[in-house]
Design a protein around this motif. Structure first.
Motif, PDB file in Angstrom:
ATOM      1  N   ASP A 242    -104.722  45.828  -0.506  1.00 18.05           N
ATOM      2  CA  ASP A 242    -104.741  44.963   0.691  1.00 18.05           C
ATOM      3  C   ASP A 242    -103.796  45.314   1.853  1.00 18.05           C
ATOM      4  O   ASP A 242    -103.996  45.297   2.900  1.00 18.05           O
ATOM      5  CB  ASP A 242    -104.769  43.563   0.302  1.00 18.05           C
ATOM      6  N   ALA A 245    -104.923  47.631   4.824  1.00 21.52           N
ATOM      7  CA  ALA A 245    -105.476  46.830   5.913  1.00 21.52           C
ATOM      8  C   ALA A 245    -104.581  46.280   6.903  1.00 21.52           C
ATOM      9  O   ALA A 245    -104.577  45.893   7.895  1.00 21.52           O
ATOM     10  CB  ALA A 245    -106.671  45.937   5.589  1.00 21.52           C
ATOM     11  N   ILE A 246    -103.587  45.358   5.932  1.00 26.79           N
ATOM     12  CA  ILE A 246    -102.514  44.714   6.692  1.00 26.79           C
ATOM     13  C   ILE A 246    -101.772  45.664   7.398  1.00 26.79           C
ATOM     14  O   ILE A 246    -101.272  45.319   8.596  1.00 26.79           O
ATOM     15  CB  ILE A 246    -101.735  43.916   5.324  1.00 26.79           C
ATOM     16  N   ASN A 249    -103.233  46.902  10.701  1.00 26.68           N
ATOM     17  CA  ASN A 249    -103.260  45.700  11.640  1.00 26.68           C
ATOM     18  C   ASN A 249    -101.845  45.679  12.115  1.00 26.68           C
ATOM     19  O   ASN A 249    -101.588  45.381  13.357  1.00 26.68           O
ATOM     20  CB  ASN A 249    -103.805  44.545  11.204  1.00 26.68           C
ATOM     21  N   LYS A 254    -105.394  47.927  15.982  1.00 28.80           N
ATOM     22  CA  LYS A 254    -106.763  48.013  15.912  1.00 28.80           C
ATOM     23  C   LYS A 254    -107.616  48.466  14.897  1.00 28.80           C
ATOM     24  O   LYS A 254    -106.523  49.080  14.074  1.00 28.80           O
ATOM     25  CB  LYS A 254    -106.951  49.374  17.177  1.00 28.80           C
ATOM     26  N   ARG A 255    -108.752  48.300  14.782  1.00 30.10           N
ATOM     27  CA  ARG A 255    -109.299  48.899  13.506  1.00 30.10           C
ATOM     28  C   ARG A 255    -109.726  50.396  13.684  1.00 30.10           C
ATOM     29  O   ARG A 255    -110.219  50.816  14.770  1.00 30.10           O
ATOM     30  CB  ARG A 255    -110.703  48.268  13.314  1.00 30.10           C
ATOM     31  N   GLU A 268    -109.508  48.727   0.340  1.00 30.32           N
ATOM     32  CA  GLU A 268    -109.396  47.785   1.407  1.00 30.32           C
ATOM     33  C   GLU A 268    -109.508  48.399   2.644  1.00 30.32           C
ATOM     34  O   GLU A 268    -109.865  47.870   3.850  1.00 30.32           O
ATOM     35  CB  GLU A 268    -108.246  46.938   1.365  1.00 30.32           C
ATOM     36  N   GLN A 271    -112.976  49.301   3.632  1.00 30.49           N
ATOM     37  CA  GLN A 271    -113.488  48.032   4.116  1.00 30.49           C
ATOM     38  C   GLN A 271    -113.069  47.726   5.402  1.00 30.49           C
ATOM     39  O   GLN A 271    -113.942  47.194   6.084  1.00 30.49           O
ATOM     40  CB  GLN A 271    -113.095  46.871   3.226  1.00 30.49           C
ATOM     41  N   TRP A 272    -112.001  47.604   5.676  1.00 30.82           N
ATOM     42  CA  TRP A 272    -111.480  47.405   7.071  1.00 30.82           C
ATOM     43  C   TRP A 272    -112.201  48.097   8.384  1.00 30.82           C
ATOM     44  O   TRP A 272    -112.268  47.613   9.145  1.00 30.82           O
ATOM     45  CB  TRP A 272    -109.679  47.278   7.263  1.00 30.82           C
ATOM     46  N   GLY A 275    -116.076  47.351   7.996  1.00 33.28           N
ATOM     47  CA  GLY A 275    -116.372  46.063   8.025  1.00 33.28           C
ATOM     48  C   GLY A 275    -116.292  45.222   9.398  1.00 33.28           C
ATOM     49  O   GLY A 275    -116.463  44.151   9.402  1.00 33.28           O
ATOM     50  N   GLY A 276    -116.145  45.888  10.365  1.00 34.51           N
ATOM     51  CA  GLY A 276    -115.788  45.266  11.885  1.00 34.51           C
ATOM     52  C   GLY A 276    -117.115  45.438  12.792  1.00 34.51           C
ATOM     53  O   GLY A 276    -118.325  45.587  12.126  1.00 34.51           O
TER      54      GLY A 276
END
Lengths: 344, 344
Positions: A242, A245-246, A249, A254-255, A268, A271-272, A275-276
């Motif tokens: 995780d 992803a953290i 950010n 930005k993704r 993750e 996914q990040w 998954g937007g």
């Protein structure tokens, strides 16, 4: 994860092999010449085309084009040891003469004795002590100099080459291709941010500010009237699982639209990226080429490993999520620039 | 710091004033037309010239050209309240109808009652509770939307204008000038990173990934099959004082050559920028223009404040270190674009 790797290889010779210049992607109509034609290559080409086509529903303005790459096992070799684990071991051996007490103090004694059985039983605390003495207690500037000095002397046990030569040419080509299409490329690694930043520009064309990784606490101090940042043996940020992803950010805000990984710790991040609200492309490198590189999983029935595990659960998630699995054996025409092969 | 500001102004009307487009630096031979000729302007021009001149001893290659700007009091108005404090108060009032228990629960009760005496006695814990309910408990995406919604409705009590209109035109010109000379410009703020990132591109031409600020913990979660980052009411990083040097190293991994600040919390950032092997330029904005903006110090005998304190100790350090002090009164021909003046 250091555990299994240290068990596998205890002490490494460090021959002075100069770091070779990495090959640039040749100027050709095919931006990915080291990739075989197939679903993985096509997925990358199609996604980038849709992203940069202003008439496409999936167009992304240049300022938002972000691609993230895990490092270990995704852009360079991570077996049998992570590059940074090689560094920690070499560094411990180099420092030992000035630390005679280590001969009688665990966990250093076992490492210096090459006692594989003892090393296999090391606790988290033992490992932390090794990282603490090799990665902390100096200024950020001194640490970077120590790493820079080590890199050309480093040697991966399988290939007998410096770690910075063992980057995957197909991934270097993808980075060039993405940058040529307006993407900013980032390394997002569970490894040490300050370690990777030493060579990221030279090896990947990625500047330090685009390297996101794990980090330890630094303390601001004045030394002889000059400010220094001293490295403290305390974890500040764990850029894995995780944390990826953290971290993305936190550092970018930005993704990414494209993310490359190879192991459970990259789930993750993918996914990040995918998954937007915008479409995203997630890709995972599968190490299934025992002949040219290495084969491990345990996904797809490959041998199990604790270094860069690609579990069956991750494979299932990849399939459910529409992520692309890159087979090193089938998708990559070339693995290393310069025809590097395993040492016999 | 919130303490003093809240005491000064308790509740603010929030008229709907649209955010005006910021004026671009006019096309002229003078890249800094809002600056009066003088030592401060000349220091900037001379330093940049030396940095970009390949024949100069002080030449810096483009990839290393970094300029950092504190925000509150350096690039926009921070009196009588920090912009983000205005947000916290407005947000608390907006949320109150859905939290009837706040009428009887401190510290909210005192804020909602406008009880300045009670507010003046708030503890750190009280303030943390206000930040917790206004800045945490939602996803990063939702927080950005809340801030974006608030910005055009915001109103600084002295100028009766949205906070994003109250940026200093001379600093906008410096940012343009530096970028035109190959520098990357960063905001390095004690304020909230995720708050500033909402408007940094529009207001400063600085993208989110070049905003370094204080941050709270975020947690990765899946909501309806989609990943979100939930904001937790725990401090993750305090980007102030020594944190500014630490944050610059963490996010950029390179030292700035130029750093702009205005208060005691910027000292370490200026030391970091000017204390390396290369020459560096440190600049501090002194708020000495009571007529056009505000006057506070307490350096130079200006009125004391707890919001953006420029202490005599900082002035002494500036003098010893050869930093440039920018007098708003004398060095700035224009303060705001569009002739913005204090409300009567």
């Amino acid at each position: 994860m250091l555990l299994a790797t240290l068990v596998a290889v205890a002490f490494l010779s460090a021959p002075l092999i100069p770091t070779s210049t990495l090959a640039e992607a040749p100027s050709t109509a095919d931006p990915l010449p080291s990739w075989n034609d197939g679903a993985a290559k096509q997925a990358i080409l199609d996604f980038v085309k849709a992203t940069v086509d202003q008439s496409s529903r999936d167009y992304v303005p240049p300022e938002d084009r972000i691609a993230t790459f895990d490092q270990d096992g995704t852009t360079w070799v991570s077996h049998p040891l992570y590059g940074q684990a090689l560094f920690a071991l070499d560094r411990l051996a180099e420092m030992a003469p000035k630390h005679p007490e280590w001969k009688d103090t665990e966990p250093f004694k076992s490492v210096l004795d090459g006692d594989h059985a003892a090393i296999a039983k090391f606790t988290e605390k033992d490992w932390f002590e090794i990282v603490a003495v090799t990665h902390a207690g100096m200024s950020s500037t001194d640490f970077a100099a120590i790493v820079a000095d080590w890199l050309p002397k480093s040697s991966n046990p399988v290939f007998k080459r410096p770690v910075t030569e063992l980057v995957y040419q197909p991934m270097i080509e993808v980075m060039h291709y993405l940058r040529a299409n307006g993407f900013r490329t980032y390394i997002v690694t569970g490894g040490g941010q300050d370690f990777v930043r030493v060579y990221s520009l030279q090896v990947y064309g990625i500047p330090p500010e685009q390297v996101i990784g794990s980090s330890i606490v630094t303390k601001y101090e004045m030394a002889d009237g000059k400010p220094v940042l001293m490295r403290d043996p305390k974890l500040f940020f764990n850029d894995d699982f995780d944390g990826k992803a953290i971290g993305i950010n936190l550092f970018i805000g930005k993704r990414p639209q494209i993310a490359f990984g190879n192991s459970d710790g990259d789930k993750e991040m993918l996914q990040w990226a995918t998954g937007g609200d915008r479409p995203g492309l997630g890709l995972l490198v599968l190490h299934d080429d025992a002949e040219r590189e290495l084969a491990y999983g345990p996904a797809s029935g490959l041998p199990d490993t604790s270094v860069g595990t690609f579990s069956q659960a991750l494979m299932d998630t990849a399939n459910e999520s529409g992520w692309t699995v890159i087979s090193m054996k089938n998708d990559w025409k070339t693995i290393f620039a310069g025809g590097i092969k395993k040492a016999e």
